[in-house]
Write a protein that holds these residues in place. Structure first.
Motif, PDB file in Angstrom:
ATOM      1  N   LEU A   1       0.837  -1.185   0.000  1.00  0.00           N
ATOM      2  CA  LEU A   1       0.000   0.000   0.000  1.00  0.00           C
ATOM      3  C   LEU A   1       0.877   1.241   0.000  1.00  0.00           C
ATOM      4  CD1 LEU A   1      -2.690  -1.018   2.643  1.00  0.00           C
ATOM      5  CD2 LEU A   1      -2.881  -1.109   0.170  1.00  0.00           C
TER       6      LEU A   1
ATOM      7  N   ARG B   1      -0.905   4.636   4.180  1.00  0.00           N
ATOM      8  CA  ARG B   1      -2.201   3.968   3.994  1.00  0.00           C
ATOM      9  C   ARG B   1      -2.199   2.652   4.750  1.00  0.00           C
ATOM     10  NH1 ARG B   1      -4.661   5.643  -0.945  1.00  0.00           N
ATOM     11  NH2 ARG B   1      -6.461   4.444  -0.294  1.00  0.00           N
TER      12      ARG B   1
ATOM     13  N   SER C   1      -4.922  -0.991   5.558  1.00  0.00           N
ATOM     14  CA  SER C   1      -6.171  -1.701   5.282  1.00  0.00           C
ATOM     15  C   SER C   1      -7.072  -1.612   6.495  1.00  0.00           C
ATOM     16  CB  SER C   1      -5.892  -3.176   4.997  1.00  0.00           C
ATOM     17  OG  SER C   1      -5.129  -3.316   3.830  1.00  0.00           O
TER      18      SER C   1
ATOM     19  N   GLN D   1     -13.928  -1.098   5.096  1.00  0.00           N
ATOM     20  CA  GLN D   1     -13.616  -0.031   4.140  1.00  0.00           C
ATOM     21  C   GLN D   1     -13.864  -0.515   2.715  1.00  0.00           C
ATOM     22  OE1 GLN D   1     -12.389   3.321   4.626  1.00  0.00           O
ATOM     23  NE2 GLN D   1     -12.963   3.326   2.471  1.00  0.00           N
TER      24      GLN D   1
ATOM     25  N   TYR E   1     -12.871  -0.095  -1.232  1.00  0.00           N
ATOM     26  CA  TYR E   1     -11.733   0.326  -2.050  1.00  0.00           C
ATOM     27  C   TYR E   1     -12.064   0.145  -3.524  1.00  0.00           C
ATOM     28  CZ  TYR E   1      -9.008  -0.201   2.253  1.00  0.00           C
ATOM     29  OH  TYR E   1      -8.529  -0.093   3.533  1.00  0.00           O
TER      30      TYR E   1
ATOM     31  N   VAL F   1      -9.933  -0.837  -6.541  1.00  0.00           N
ATOM     32  CA  VAL F   1      -8.627  -1.428  -6.841  1.00  0.00           C
ATOM     33  C   VAL F   1      -8.474  -1.523  -8.358  1.00  0.00           C
ATOM     34  CG1 VAL F   1      -7.241  -3.543  -6.667  1.00  0.00           C
ATOM     35  CG2 VAL F   1      -8.567  -2.746  -4.694  1.00  0.00           C
TER      36      VAL F   1
ATOM     37  N   LEU G   1      -5.842  -5.641   2.624  1.00  0.00           N
ATOM     38  CA  LEU G   1      -6.197  -5.497   1.211  1.00  0.00           C
ATOM     39  C   LEU G   1      -5.117  -6.091   0.320  1.00  0.00           C
ATOM     40  CD1 LEU G   1      -8.192  -4.376  -0.885  1.00  0.00           C
ATOM     41  CD2 LEU G   1      -6.877  -2.233  -0.812  1.00  0.00           C
TER      42      LEU G   1
ATOM     43  N   ASP H   1      -4.904   1.518  -5.245  1.00  0.00           N
ATOM     44  CA  ASP H   1      -6.127   1.450  -4.458  1.00  0.00           C
ATOM     45  C   ASP H   1      -6.566   2.851  -4.065  1.00  0.00           C
ATOM     46  OD1 ASP H   1      -5.394   1.792  -1.213  1.00  0.00           O
ATOM     47  OD2 ASP H   1      -3.725   1.141  -2.471  1.00  0.00           O
ATOM     48  N   ARG H   2      -7.855   3.035  -4.026  1.00  0.00           N
ATOM     49  CA  ARG H   2      -8.432   4.294  -3.554  1.00  0.00           C
ATOM     50  C   ARG H   2      -9.481   3.945  -2.516  1.00  0.00           C
ATOM     51  NH1 ARG H   2     -12.913   7.383  -6.616  1.00  0.00           N
ATOM     52  NH2 ARG H   2     -13.609   8.678  -4.906  1.00  0.00           N
ATOM     53  N   ALA H   3      -9.254   4.371  -1.281  1.00  0.00           N
ATOM     54  CA  ALA H   3     -10.238   4.168  -0.230  1.00  0.00           C
ATOM     55  C   ALA H   3     -11.362   5.175  -0.437  1.00  0.00           C
ATOM     56  CB  ALA H   3      -9.592   4.360   1.145  1.00  0.00           C
TER      57      ALA H   3
END
Length: 148
Positions: A12, A16, A18, A22, A24, A26, A82, A108-110
């Protein structure tokens, strides 16, 4: 370019982490952007691996699209890291296809609580349309979304 923190099970971006529950978005690409998943059977294999991973309880798949040279996956993490979940999908698919398939890492974008998830899912699954692969989303076989 974002700094990447590498560890035995983490890839990550720095700062960041996991978090269970949450959601994400991806994105991960094939090695040298080869069109591995232009092959129908290879794409269906990846779709089935995503479904099996979701059924395992590690995550809940909200939407995905398997493009010829990359994957977009809207996923809610249920347990574990993640990077482990994504790594497992990539590892299993490469083993079953019998060759290296993926570039290292993933983006990845949370998502925030105010993100419009159905709109994001529509964006994900309309990738084949924007890429000119089909004239209607329903004609592309390698996607799914819980809202559609």
């Amino acid at each position: 370019m974002p700094e990447i923190r590498k560890g035995s099970s983490r890839l990550l971006r720095k700062g960041r982490f996991s978090q269970s529950g949450q959601i994400y978005l991806v994105t991960t690409a094939t090695l040298q952007r080869r069109k591995v998943f232009a092959d129908f059977e290879a794409a269906r294999l990846l779709v089935n691996i995503l479904r099996i991973e979701s059924a395992s309880g590690s995550c809940k798949t909200l939407a995905f699209v398997v493009m010829p040279d990359h994957l977009h996956w809207l996923v809610q993490l249920e347990q574990g890291a993640l990077s482990v979940v994504v790594g497992r999908v990539k590892s299993i698919s490469a083993k079953r296809l019998g060759r290296p398939v993926w570039q290292d890492g993933f983006h990845d974008r949370a998502l925030r609580s105010d993100d419009d998830l159905p709109a994001l899912a529509r964006y994900v699954v309309t990738n084949p349309l924007r890429a000119g692969l089909v004239k209607r989303v329903g004609l592309y076989p390698h996607w799914d979304a819980v809202w559609l």
